[in-house]
Design a protein around this motif. Structure first.
Motif, mmCIF file in Angstrom:
data_model
loop_
_atom_site.group_PDB
_atom_site.id
_atom_site.type_symbol
_atom_site.label_atom_id
_atom_site.label_comp_id
_atom_site.label_asym_id
_atom_site.label_seq_id
_atom_site.Cartn_x
_atom_site.Cartn_y
_atom_site.Cartn_z
ATOM 1 N N LYS A 44 0.409 4.371 16.623
ATOM 2 C CA LYS A 44 -0.026 5.284 15.558
ATOM 3 C C LYS A 44 1.158 6.031 14.973
ATOM 4 O O LYS A 44 2.196 6.197 15.612
ATOM 5 C CB LYS A 44 -1.033 6.304 16.112
ATOM 6 C CG LYS A 44 -2.323 5.719 16.653
ATOM 7 C CD LYS A 44 -3.233 6.817 17.180
ATOM 8 C CE LYS A 44 -4.539 6.260 17.730
ATOM 9 N NZ LYS A 44 -5.419 7.327 18.244
ATOM 10 N N ALA A 61 -2.688 7.487 12.036
ATOM 11 C CA ALA A 61 -3.185 6.228 11.499
ATOM 12 C C ALA A 61 -2.561 5.073 12.258
ATOM 13 O O ALA A 61 -1.458 5.195 12.810
ATOM 14 C CB ALA A 61 -2.853 6.120 10.011
ATOM 15 N N THR A 64 -1.397 0.290 9.033
ATOM 16 C CA THR A 64 -2.023 0.855 7.833
ATOM 17 C C THR A 64 -1.107 0.704 6.617
ATOM 18 O O THR A 64 -1.564 0.414 5.508
ATOM 19 C CB THR A 64 -2.354 2.342 8.054
ATOM 20 O OG1 THR A 64 -3.230 2.470 9.173
ATOM 21 C CG2 THR A 64 -3.019 2.943 6.828
ATOM 22 N N GLN A 94 -1.496 -2.770 4.764
ATOM 23 C CA GLN A 94 -2.758 -3.302 4.290
ATOM 24 C C GLN A 94 -2.579 -3.909 2.905
ATOM 25 O O GLN A 94 -1.918 -3.324 2.033
ATOM 26 C CB GLN A 94 -3.823 -2.206 4.266
ATOM 27 C CG GLN A 94 -4.204 -1.716 5.660
ATOM 28 C CD GLN A 94 -4.572 -2.838 6.604
ATOM 29 O OE1 GLN A 94 -5.534 -3.569 6.372
ATOM 30 N NE2 GLN A 94 -3.799 -3.004 7.667
ATOM 31 N N ASN A 118 -1.562 -4.730 14.959
ATOM 32 C CA ASN A 118 -1.009 -3.391 15.149
ATOM 33 C C ASN A 118 -0.216 -3.397 16.449
ATOM 34 O O ASN A 118 -0.653 -2.871 17.469
ATOM 35 C CB ASN A 118 -2.110 -2.336 15.187
ATOM 36 C CG ASN A 118 -1.542 -0.928 15.314
ATOM 37 O OD1 ASN A 118 -0.412 -0.660 14.913
ATOM 38 N ND2 ASN A 118 -2.321 -0.019 15.875
#
Length: 229
Positions: free
Chosen positions: A32, A47, A51, A54, A64
């Motif tokens: 994260k 997040a 992210t 994307q 991830n």
């Protein structure tokens, strides 16, 4: 001081790291990232690491995976975020790099995916220099107990990445007896002398080993990695 990311999405080792920009602070753990004001107000996140990717093709968007690094390029006032990604346990493997289009860590990013050798890329580190972003990676044999094979030293085309243009990487395999090399990282407002190499270092036996990385993105064959001294 203030609390950062509270949980790491199940990863045992958080590998937490942090960078400070002009008005913001960004923290990244294995899974994260989050953006804060300098007084600790949460501005974005936490997040998932992918992210930022994307809408970008390949495993940089669909997985991830860990070892995230965040840096702030003070001369260009840009954020640089890097992590590795793999299409599967046997690869192919990629280094995913995002460079912010402004000094705002919550804004838009230019995204890049650099394919690496077909070995597991562990312990990637990123240094900011005047002529490039310099990356070091420990390459492990995922089919043989994740045995260390060699370290990889790469220069990424900073000028192109800041402008959001197609960018290339120039890489060298380092001798197999040297692991965990770290690239030099520029802080402050005074740049190194024009043409100065980036310096890679690692610990030897009662010594520090130093390499000089000269990169030429126009003619990559002119690039050199000399050392250690």
């Amino acid at each position: 001081s203030f609390n950062g990311i509270a949980a790491n999405g199940g990863w045992v080792v958080p590998d937490a790291n942090i960078a400070v920009g002009a008005t913001q602070v960004m923290q990244w753990t294995n899974a994260k990232f989050a953006v804060y004001s300098k007084t600790g107000s949460l501005l974005y996140g936490p997040a998932a690491g992918n992210t930022l990717f994307q809408g970008f093709s390949g495993p940089c968007a669909t997985t991830n995976q860990g070892d995230g690094i965040v840096q702030y390029d003070k001369a260009a006032q840009r954020w640089i975020l890097s992590r590795h990604a793999a299409a599967g346990t046997s690869g192919p493997f990629y280094q995913c790099v995002a460079v912010s289009s402004t000094s705002d860590a919550t804004g838009s990013y230019h995204r890049y995916s650099f394919q690496l050798p077909n070995l597991f890329p562990d312990y990637p580190k990123l240094g900011v220099w005047s002529d490039g972003y310099y990356l070091s990676v420990d390459e492990l044999d995922q089919n043989n107990g994740y045995r260390f094979v060699y370290a990889l030293a790469c220069a990424l085309n900073r000028g192109k990445m800041i402008s959001g243009l197609a960018a290339t990487a120039v890489c060298f395999h380092m001798p197999s007896q040297f692991l965990n090399p770290l690239p030099a990282d520029l802080d402050g407002s005074n740049p190194p002398p024009s043409g100065a190499p980036n310096y890679f270092m690692n610990f030897g036996a009662n010594s520090v080993n130093i390499w000089k990385f000269h990169v030429d993105f126009t003619t990559p064959s002119n690039s050199t990695l000399t050392g250690p001294t």
